[in-house]
Design a protein around this motif. Structure first.
Motif: not given
Length: 221
Positions: A54-55, A60-61, A23-24, A66-67
């Protein structure tokens, strides 16, 4: 949204890990991971920037993975959806990923295309790339997509370019006669070669070639 808690091992020592969507709040650390992974003389303007990230989380979140290991962000993998025509497989990375901005993400696409994978150098022997790849496979199944696809660099090819064609090099990697840092890793993750693509990415080590590497949805005929 995706979140998986599990353990990774450093030899016999377990470490708590979490695979999740980024996320941001993760942007600064993701850019730092790029800096650690691609130090000078690699140009810093080619690291992820905030507009690209951001895109990823806006368009497409589900494809922004991530890990974390022991609470430390250790790597990321990003994808987008595209319509892929196996009869016309050749393309360039910048075209199919919109130079990493993924503004061409197609919500109705049949293929999850991997834009990038990046692991912090200090965390590269923990199997984190395979964990994130597994998360992407699960996304393929969950959405009923045909496949996961992406271009694999061939950084070992440059040492053999004078003796083998790119296709011959890939055949030797598949036969186990040569180990390639990227292609062999992707094969260990379950992906298989589809086709060698010229001029995929400006990449001297690979002589600008890449191999399209696929994982087919096993629940679809």
């Amino acid at each position: 949204m995706y979140r998986k808690e599990l353990y990774v091992f450093e030899k016999d020592k377990p470490h708590a890990a979490v695979v999740r969507n980024y996320s941001e709040q993760d942007f600064a650390e993701l850019i730092q991971i790029q800096a650690e992974s691609f130090p000078p003389p690699f140009p810093s303007e080619l690291w992820w920037n905030r507009e690209q990230l951001t895109n990823h989380v806006t368009l497409f979140p589900e494809g922004a993975i991530c890990v974390e290991v022991d609470g430390v962000l250790a790597g990321s993998m990003t994808g987008l959806l595209v319509k892929f025509d196996p009869a016309h497989p050749e393309h360039k990375w910048e075209e199919i990923t919109d130079n990493g901005y993924i503004r061409n993400h197609d919500p109705h696409g049949d293929t999850l295309y991997i834009v990038d994978i990046c692991i912090r150098p200090s965390h590269r022997k923990l199997g984190l790339g395979q964990l994130m790849m597994q998360a992407m496979y699960e996304l393929v199944v969950q959405r009923g997509l045909q496949r996961l696809l992406g271009g694999g660099r061939m950084p070992g090819y440059g040492r053999h370019a004078s003796e083998w064609t790119p296709q011959e090099y890939v055949e030797r990697v598949v036969a186990g006669e040569v180990k390639d840092p990227v292609l062999t890793f992707l094969m260990r993750c379950g992906r298989t070669p589809v086709q060698v693509v010229p001029n995929y990415l400006e990449d001297e080590e690979s002589r600008n070639y890449a191999t399209l590497m696929e994982w087919k949805n096993p629940f679809l005929s």
